[in-house]
Motif scaffolding. Structure first.
Motif, PDB file in Angstrom:
ATOM      1  N   LEU A  51      19.618   7.482 -15.484  1.00 43.93           N
ATOM      2  CA  LEU A  51      19.034   8.729 -14.986  1.00 43.93           C
ATOM      3  C   LEU A  51      19.272   9.858 -15.968  1.00 43.93           C
ATOM      4  O   LEU A  51      18.367  10.646 -16.265  1.00 43.93           O
ATOM      5  CB  LEU A  51      19.665   9.106 -13.643  1.00 43.93           C
ATOM      6  CG  LEU A  51      19.002   8.544 -12.406  1.00 43.93           C
ATOM      7  CD1 LEU A  51      19.742   9.012 -11.169  1.00 43.93           C
ATOM      8  CD2 LEU A  51      17.557   9.008 -12.342  1.00 43.93           C
ATOM      9  N   THR A 167      22.731   6.922   0.339  1.00 42.62           N
ATOM     10  CA  THR A 167      22.003   8.149   0.657  1.00 42.62           C
ATOM     11  C   THR A 167      22.460   9.290  -0.232  1.00 42.62           C
ATOM     12  O   THR A 167      21.650  10.043  -0.772  1.00 42.62           O
ATOM     13  CB  THR A 167      22.236   8.522   2.133  1.00 42.62           C
ATOM     14  OG1 THR A 167      21.930   7.395   2.918  1.00 42.62           O
ATOM     15  CG2 THR A 167      21.371   9.684   2.529  1.00 42.62           C
ATOM     16  N   ILE A 170      20.963   9.241  -3.637  1.00 35.87           N
ATOM     17  CA  ILE A 170      19.606   9.793  -3.721  1.00 35.87           C
ATOM     18  C   ILE A 170      19.666  11.316  -3.720  1.00 35.87           C
ATOM     19  O   ILE A 170      18.986  11.990  -4.494  1.00 35.87           O
ATOM     20  CB  ILE A 170      18.752   9.295  -2.543  1.00 35.87           C
ATOM     21  CG1 ILE A 170      18.615   7.782  -2.608  1.00 35.87           C
ATOM     22  CG2 ILE A 170      17.377   9.947  -2.563  1.00 35.87           C
ATOM     23  CD1 ILE A 170      18.040   7.187  -1.366  1.00 35.87           C
ATOM     24  N   LEU A 450       2.997  17.686 -12.066  1.00 33.89           N
ATOM     25  CA  LEU A 450       3.219  16.241 -12.095  1.00 33.89           C
ATOM     26  C   LEU A 450       4.680  15.923 -11.783  1.00 33.89           C
ATOM     27  O   LEU A 450       4.982  15.037 -10.987  1.00 33.89           O
ATOM     28  CB  LEU A 450       2.872  15.685 -13.481  1.00 33.89           C
ATOM     29  CG  LEU A 450       1.404  15.392 -13.757  1.00 33.89           C
ATOM     30  CD1 LEU A 450       1.244  14.909 -15.183  1.00 33.89           C
ATOM     31  CD2 LEU A 450       0.904  14.330 -12.805  1.00 33.89           C
ATOM     32  N   TYR A 451       5.574  16.669 -12.426  1.00 34.44           N
ATOM     33  CA  TYR A 451       6.996  16.393 -12.234  1.00 34.44           C
ATOM     34  C   TYR A 451       7.383  16.594 -10.777  1.00 34.44           C
ATOM     35  O   TYR A 451       8.105  15.787 -10.192  1.00 34.44           O
ATOM     36  CB  TYR A 451       7.827  17.308 -13.129  1.00 34.44           C
ATOM     37  CG  TYR A 451       9.296  17.014 -13.065  1.00 34.44           C
ATOM     38  CD1 TYR A 451       9.835  15.977 -13.808  1.00 34.44           C
ATOM     39  CD2 TYR A 451      10.141  17.746 -12.236  1.00 34.44           C
ATOM     40  CE1 TYR A 451      11.176  15.677 -13.740  1.00 34.44           C
ATOM     41  CE2 TYR A 451      11.485  17.452 -12.162  1.00 34.44           C
ATOM     42  CZ  TYR A 451      11.999  16.419 -12.916  1.00 34.44           C
ATOM     43  OH  TYR A 451      13.336  16.116 -12.844  1.00 34.44           O
ATOM     44  N   VAL A 454       6.230  13.672  -8.644  1.00 32.54           N
ATOM     45  CA  VAL A 454       7.078  12.484  -8.820  1.00 32.54           C
ATOM     46  C   VAL A 454       8.396  12.685  -8.079  1.00 32.54           C
ATOM     47  O   VAL A 454       8.862  11.800  -7.346  1.00 32.54           O
ATOM     48  CB  VAL A 454       7.345  12.233 -10.318  1.00 32.54           C
ATOM     49  CG1 VAL A 454       8.374  11.148 -10.508  1.00 32.54           C
ATOM     50  CG2 VAL A 454       6.061  11.851 -11.020  1.00 32.54           C
ATOM     51  N   VAL A 457       7.968  12.334  -4.274  1.00 31.38           N
ATOM     52  CA  VAL A 457       7.791  10.944  -3.842  1.00 31.38           C
ATOM     53  C   VAL A 457       9.128  10.218  -3.870  1.00 31.38           C
ATOM     54  O   VAL A 457       9.512   9.542  -2.919  1.00 31.38           O
ATOM     55  CB  VAL A 457       6.770  10.229  -4.741  1.00 31.38           C
ATOM     56  CG1 VAL A 457       6.778   8.734  -4.482  1.00 31.38           C
ATOM     57  CG2 VAL A 457       5.385  10.794  -4.531  1.00 31.38           C
ATOM     58  N   LEU A 458       9.878  10.403  -4.967  1.00 38.13           N
ATOM     59  CA  LEU A 458      11.127   9.652  -5.123  1.00 38.13           C
ATOM     60  C   LEU A 458      12.211  10.133  -4.166  1.00 38.13           C
ATOM     61  O   LEU A 458      13.162   9.401  -3.896  1.00 38.13           O
ATOM     62  CB  LEU A 458      11.625   9.752  -6.570  1.00 38.13           C
ATOM     63  CG  LEU A 458      10.777   8.981  -7.584  1.00 38.13           C
ATOM     64  CD1 LEU A 458      11.343   9.119  -8.969  1.00 38.13           C
ATOM     65  CD2 LEU A 458      10.671   7.512  -7.194  1.00 38.13           C
ATOM     66  N   VAL A 461      10.234   9.339   0.024  1.00 39.68           N
ATOM     67  CA  VAL A 461      10.015   7.977   0.518  1.00 39.68           C
ATOM     68  C   VAL A 461      11.316   7.289   0.932  1.00 39.68           C
ATOM     69  O   VAL A 461      11.409   6.789   2.051  1.00 39.68           O
ATOM     70  CB  VAL A 461       9.226   7.154  -0.518  1.00 39.68           C
ATOM     71  CG1 VAL A 461       9.096   5.719  -0.084  1.00 39.68           C
ATOM     72  CG2 VAL A 461       7.854   7.756  -0.725  1.00 39.68           C
ATOM     73  N   PRO A 462      12.351   7.292   0.085  1.00 36.29           N
ATOM     74  CA  PRO A 462      13.558   6.587   0.536  1.00 36.29           C
ATOM     75  C   PRO A 462      14.325   7.315   1.649  1.00 36.29           C
ATOM     76  O   PRO A 462      14.913   6.661   2.498  1.00 36.29           O
ATOM     77  CB  PRO A 462      14.414   6.489  -0.731  1.00 36.29           C
ATOM     78  CG  PRO A 462      13.893   7.503  -1.642  1.00 36.29           C
ATOM     79  CD  PRO A 462      12.470   7.737  -1.307  1.00 36.29           C
ATOM     80  N   ARG A 465      12.907   7.096   5.712  1.00 35.56           N
ATOM     81  CA  ARG A 465      13.207   5.950   6.566  1.00 35.56           C
ATOM     82  C   ARG A 465      14.616   6.031   7.128  1.00 35.56           C
ATOM     83  O   ARG A 465      14.889   5.512   8.196  1.00 35.56           O
ATOM     84  CB  ARG A 465      13.073   4.666   5.760  1.00 35.56           C
ATOM     85  CG  ARG A 465      11.662   4.380   5.384  1.00 35.56           C
ATOM     86  CD  ARG A 465      11.588   3.019   4.792  1.00 35.56           C
ATOM     87  NE  ARG A 465      10.812   2.132   5.634  1.00 35.56           N
ATOM     88  CZ  ARG A 465      10.926   0.805   5.581  1.00 35.56           C
ATOM     89  NH1 ARG A 465      11.805   0.267   4.799  1.00 35.56           N
ATOM     90  NH2 ARG A 465      10.182   0.049   6.342  1.00 35.56           N
ATOM     91  N   GLN A 466      15.507   6.643   6.362  1.00 32.92           N
ATOM     92  CA  GLN A 466      16.894   6.738   6.799  1.00 32.92           C
ATOM     93  C   GLN A 466      17.036   7.568   8.059  1.00 32.92           C
ATOM     94  O   GLN A 466      17.881   7.318   8.877  1.00 32.92           O
ATOM     95  CB  GLN A 466      17.725   7.442   5.720  1.00 32.92           C
ATOM     96  CG  GLN A 466      17.667   6.790   4.400  1.00 32.92           C
ATOM     97  CD  GLN A 466      18.868   5.940   4.198  1.00 32.92           C
ATOM     98  OE1 GLN A 466      19.878   6.165   4.834  1.00 32.92           O
ATOM     99  NE2 GLN A 466      18.760   4.971   3.362  1.00 32.92           N
TER     100      GLN A 466
END
Lengths: 565, 574
Positions: A51, A167, A170, A450-451, A454, A457-458, A461-462, A465-466
């Motif tokens: 990263l 978690t 992220i 654009l950044y 991105v 989304v990153l 999305v994860p 759901r949590q």
């Protein structure tokens, strides 16, 4: 450790008697933070290296990108601190960009100016204004990237000591890669990565129960950049209640004295030299220039943006219908000047600094009362966020960059539960969009959009759901839908902001009349106004959401951070 | 993150991130920035938009040839025309005839950069996604994503297209689409795509021997007198027809009245009247010129003949392997007639399809090394097939080692050009990023192998050269000393890679059909040569669409372990 945290938290949510269960899960998860207590342990995982590398690559590629005047501001400070004696730092007016940050930041610049001198002596030449050779660009941009490692280090600490590690990983990554930092630090040019790094170190210390260190670090931060005073009320109440008093309410004199001494020591280290030279009034006059208007050049998406917009609409309405309302003539002039300079209302009574101060304080006191009653870590974190949030919404001359003041701590709460997550997404989208006008050059504009997509989304999305929860009543369903509609509006807003200037220039080209010219000048700021009003709506709604959640927090299930005393 | 439902997002996010990187690279310099009066490639491309927009067809190839006259085939001209129309619609000043020469306003620059990204998104990126889906269809989703990652972030193409400024990805994308269509058995569509590729940039000619021999071999494979001949006729008609359509506007009477201008496109596209090579390029001629001084000893016509002959010799082995594979595996007449009745779709993949990337590599390398008038940027042409091969290769295979080495040295060989365009930062950063993404470490290659020693030696030389260049300015007697040294470091690698590609082509040729037509599948297990030419093709054809590429499926822990070590490089996604 947890096999599938999403599943686990889902189960925990469903359980009504969670208190007991939580007590049983904590001991299993607790050993990790204790093990990583040492400060200089070199444990960085491969993912984190990757990263770091990916984000650094991106930042390096942004070296040739657009730079705001802040770049020259900081270069000038390098020159001031390098070529002048301490006694002249806050008096120098060679450049219009005088030193107006507190002394620690000046010392930091002094430190940076030493290698700068060896790389290219022209960087630290005081009279070499607007120097923009490759050496100074590469050097200053590199210092931003390197100083941001402070932020990276503390975020790794947060991950290591987390209860729900995946978690937190992220969340940590989302803060490190926050589009706000990319836009403000790596394109526009500032050192927010370093400053928020210090803030998060302070929060991390509070999280670990080391409240003295937390207070000291916050004092240090204040001496780097005084805008963090927005957060000070929450710190003050939290430390007073939980560190200087026992839970029962008895004063802890020893703690109080040590904290007070430490904080005074920090301030002495910072302001001491200037105190000895008798320059404190001069320094303060640089730090607090009370000569600015209600709004910044571009309205920050806060409460006053809505009020100002309302004034503009009312003025139009009055002009069209001819209703007899007293119109402030200088206010009319103010509207035709667009957004630049001081804001004077035409139809609405004018706002004075004292008004904004009272409103801010009133809202903050609600939050602080709650914090006083419930001085836990999570409560502190929420109160801190809300304090920054309140100041952003109602403060005098707030800059849009200040949005980071609450977006960053809010990120730490993002996965607490669905209500927090929703607030986080709303505020982040609106807040980051509100930062977009800061970068107006076409090439960088594509990059910022654009950044941000991105990143969203990153993160979205994860995390979604949590924390997903079924809406429990019809009101929630309606709210959910309205929020979705609001979020769906952003692509259209983006299209409008992007296409409007092209449309206007075509129209002006077509007509080439004085009418067209006039239309252009009065419409020039329309995209900015629409942006700040639309973002302000979301940000105010997010504020109300968070305030509501904070004041009505459920006792049964509260999320991972509730486990921290 | 996979567990959390981000699976479906990986490819869109990869594409988005690569687009972001492309725009970030675009912030840097480009060819001929701020250098009047001629500027560079950027201005050439922009100028073509301007002249195609404002002039009739017949004047396209003849307008003011001294100032970047159009010298690419018609599809480039059409693409420029479309871009010109859009530019004119947004801001007529960007493409005003003559008046716009050298325009470098912020908005016009970002428009130009965006056109490259948009064409890339329309052709190259879909072709890459289709490639991993068809050629690696029998591999795991994760391997496919890794392959896509490898291909999307290939530094050479990013630097040249989005930094230096060209539209190579369109030409490469059409060739790649042609390969994809061959893999799915749609040879006619593939032929059309390859014609488009040739019609976009004559550089695609480097691939022509491989593509042509593949299609011929396919005809042989189908059975020469019968269906093979039919197939051949169809292919011929399609190819000729597509060429005609492309060139038609320049020959139809209303547009091209004069006979003299008829030959304009042809002579403009193939400039044999230029030198043996331009600037410094890491090929055979330029490298040997240091000692042999070709241009002083021999006349141009001799050199043209020599270069043509050597190029032909260079790609002959791959053509031969391909044709012999087609011949040896020729379908029995009964099978053919059976398939004939079932329709063309059944004759999907030719068993020698895995030869195609190697053939493309050999033939493009032979052109790069030996042909006339080669530019340093042309290394992109051989880099495409070798990166395709590399994209699915396990870390411990020789394909991987060669693929990364040639890619890295390919980028290194363009250093003088990139330096001139002030893309030094982007050069370093993209190389580091890509090598990290694919999990490359030259020290961890299978130790003691030739390719590892070669890699280490070349990297040492390359890094040493960079350090020298940073520390010392070139002596006045030899102002070109660094570019020449660069050529001397790079050329051996390219020559060896070309030989290696011939060797691999032959090995794969054995593996796919060494023992004659009937036993193509049974031989796949036992060829123990260095290329590990174990073919997954048989599995692939049955289970789903997939092609073995000569490194195929290796059994046991080796492959597993290597995949694991590569996947960690994609941990960014987690």
């Amino acid at each position: 450790m947890l096999q599938d945290p999403g599943m686990d938290s889902h189960l925990r949510k469903r359980t009504t008697d969670t208190q007991l269960e939580k007590d049983s899960t904590i001991p299993e998860e607790e050993p990790a933070p204790k093990a990583s207590r040492s400060w200089f342990k070199w444990d960085i995982e491969r993912t984190e290296w990757d990263l770091l590398l990916a984000s650094t690559v991106l930042k390096l590629l942004l070296f040739p990108a657009y730079r705001s005047t802040d770049f020259e501001v900081h270069r000038n400070w390098l020159a001031i601190t390098h070529s002048l004696p301490l006694s002249k730092w806050y008096y120098d007016t060679t450049s219009e960009w005088t030193l107006d940050y507190p002394p620690f930041f000046a010392y930091f610049e002094k430190l940076l100016s030493i290698p700068a001198y060896f790389i290219d002596p022209k960087i630290v030449d005081l009279s070499n204004l607007n120097y923009d050779s490759w050496s100074v660009i590469a050097y200053q941009r590199t210092t931003v990237i390197l100083s941001e490692l402070v932020l990276g280090a503390v975020l790794i600490k947060f991950t290591r000591s987390a209860i729900d590690t995946p978690t937190q990983r992220i969340i940590s990554a989302s803060i490190f890669l926050h589009p706000g930092f990319l836009i403000v630090d790596h394109i526009h040019f500032q050192y927010n990565g370093l400053l928020f790094g210090i803030l998060l170190w302070s929060i991390f210390m509070a999280r670990q129960g080391n409240k003295l260190a937390s207070g000291i670090l916050f004092a240090v931060l204040l001496n780097f950049k005084h805008i963090y005073m927005y957060l000070a009320p929450a710190y003050f109440i939290y430390l007073l209640r939980s560190f200087c008093m026992t839970p029962a309410g008895q004063p802890e004199i020893k703690n109080f004295v040590s904290l007070a001494n430490a904080v005074i020591g920090v301030f002495l280290a910072s302001f001491g030299p200037f105190l000895l030279m008798g320059q404190i009034p001069q320094v303060l006059s640089r730090l607090f220039p009370f000569t600015r208007g209600l709004n910044h050049a571009y309205w920050a998406p806060n409460f006053w943006a809505l009020v100002t917009a309302l004034d503009r609409v009312l003025l139009r309405f009055v002009e069209r219908t001819g209703i007899d309302i007293s119109i402030n003539e200088s206010g009319v002039a103010s509207t035709s000047r667009g957004l630049v300079g001081d804001t004077i209302f035409a139809a609405i009574p004018n706002v004075k600094p004292i008004h904004t101060f009272i409103v801010t304080l009133a809202f903050q006191s609600i939050i602080l009362v709650k914090l006083w009653r419930n001085p836990t870590y999570k409560s502190f974190l929420t109160a801190l966020t809300l304090c920054g949030y309140t100041s952003f919404l109602f403060g005098w001359h707030v800059h849009e960059k200040a949005v980071l003041l609450f977006l960053v701590p809010l990120s730490l709460l993002a996965a607490e539960r669905h209500a927090y997550f929703r607030t986080f997404i709303l505020c982040s989208v609106a807040g980051i969009f509100g930062l977009f006008p800061l970068i107006f050059t076409p090439g960088e504009s594509i990059i910022k959009v654009l950044y941000s997509i991105v990143w969203l989304v990153l993160v979205y999305v994860p995390l979604r759901r949590q924390v997903y929860e079924y809406p429990r009543s019809f009101i929630f369903v309606i709210m959910d839908m309205l929020e979705k509609v609001y979020l769906m509006g952003f692509p259209f807003l983006l299209a409008f902001v992007g296409l409007f200037p092209a449309y206007m220039s075509r129209r002006v080209n077509d007509t080439r009349t004085s009418e067209g010219q006039a239309a252009e000048t009065s419409m020039e700021f329309l995209p900015l106004m629409v942006t700040s009003v639309y973002c302000a709506l979301g940000i105010i709604w997010g504020y109300l959401r968070l305030l509501f959640v904070y004041l009505n927090e459920e006792k049964t299930y509260q999320g991972q951070l509730s486990a921290i005393r | 993150m996979h567990k959390r439902g981000i699976r479906g997002w990986i490819i869109p996010v990869l594409v988005l991130v690569s687009t972001l990187v492309k725009f970030c690279v675009g912030l840097g310099g480009y060819s001929g920035r701020n250098t009047p009066p001629m500027y560079g490639d950027y201005e050439a491309q922009r100028h073509w938009m301007e002249l195609t927009l404002h002039l009739p067809f017949r004047r396209w190839y003849g307008y003011d040839l001294q100032y970047w006259g159009l010298d690419y085939p018609p599809l480039t001209a059409y693409v420029s025309w479309i871009c010109g129309v859009v530019a004119h619609w947004i801001n007529p000043k960007w493409v005003a005839l003559d008046a716009s020469r050298g325009i470098e306003t912020e908005t016009s620059k970002i428009f130009m950069r965006s056109t490259v990204v948009v064409w890339d998104m329309l052709i190259y990126v879909p072709a890459l996604v289709m490639f991993v889906r068809t050629w690696q269809g029998n591999r795991s989703g994760r391997t496919q994503e890794l392959a896509l990652l490898t291909l999307l972030f290939q530094p050479a193409l990013l630097l040249i297209d989005f930094g230096h400024f060209q539209y190579n990805s369109v030409m490469l994308g059409f060739t790649l689409l042609a390969m994809n269509f061959f893999a799915t058995g749609q040879d006619l569509a593939g032929a059309v795509c390859f014609v488009l590729s040739l019609g976009f940039k004559q550089m695609a000619l480097y691939y022509a021997p491989a593509i042509g021999s593949y299609l011929l071999a396919k005809c042989l494979y189908l059975g020469v007198p019968g269906p093979g001949f039919k197939h051949f006729t169809r292919l011929g008609v399609t190819t000729v027809f597509s060429f005609l359509v492309l060139f038609l506007p320049f020959y139809l009477p209303p547009f091209a009245p004069s006979v003299t201008s008829t030959m304009d496109p042809i002579t403009r596209i193939f400039p044999f009247n230029r030198g043996l090579f331009e600037d410094k390029v890491a090929n055979f001629w330029c490298a040997s010129n240091v000692v042999l001084k070709w241009r002083e000893r021999l006349g141009r016509s001799v050199l043209v003949k020599m270069s043509t002959g050597l190029t032909g010799l260079g790609f002959l082995p791959s053509v031969g392997t391909m044709l012999s594979a087609g011949w040896r595996m020729c379908l029995p007449a009964t099978a053919t007639s059976k398939r004939e009745t079932q329709g063309e779709e059944e004759v999907a993949q030719a068993p020698f399809l895995p030869l195609l990337p190697y053939a493309l590599l050999t033939s493009s390398f032979s052109f790069f090394l030996f042909s006339f008038q080669v530019h340093e940027k042309t290394i992109l042409v051989p880099l495409l097939p070798i990166t395709l091969l590399l994209s699915g290769a396990p870390v411990d295979s020789s394909v991987y080692a060669w693929g990364v080495l040639v890619n890295n040295i390919g980028v290194f060989s363009m250093w003088p050009l990139l330096k001139k365009d002030s893309l030094g930062l982007q050069y370093v950063v993209l190389l580091v990023l890509w090598n990290r993404l694919i999990g490359y470490n030259p020290l961890r290659l299978p130790s003691g192998t030739f390719v590892q020693l070669l890699s280490l030696a070349t990297y040492a030389a390359a890094i040493g050269l960079h350090i020298l260049e940073m520390m010392f300015t070139p002596p006045a007697r030899y102002p070109d000393i660094y570019p020449v040294l660069n050529v001397l470091v790079s050329t051996p690698v390219f020559v060896l890679a070309w030989l290696w590609s011939i060797k691999c082509g032959i090995e794969v040729g054995w593996a796919v059909g060494g023992l004659g037509p009937a036993s193509g599948s049974s031989s796949s297990g036992d060829s123990g040569v260095a290329g590990k030419a174990v073919i997954a093709g048989d599995d692939g054809q049955k289970e789903g669409r997939g092609v073995g590429l000569g490194y195929g499926k290796r059994k046991g822990g080796g492959r597993h372990g290597s995949l694991k070590s590569r996947t960690s490089s994609s941990s960014l996604l987690e």
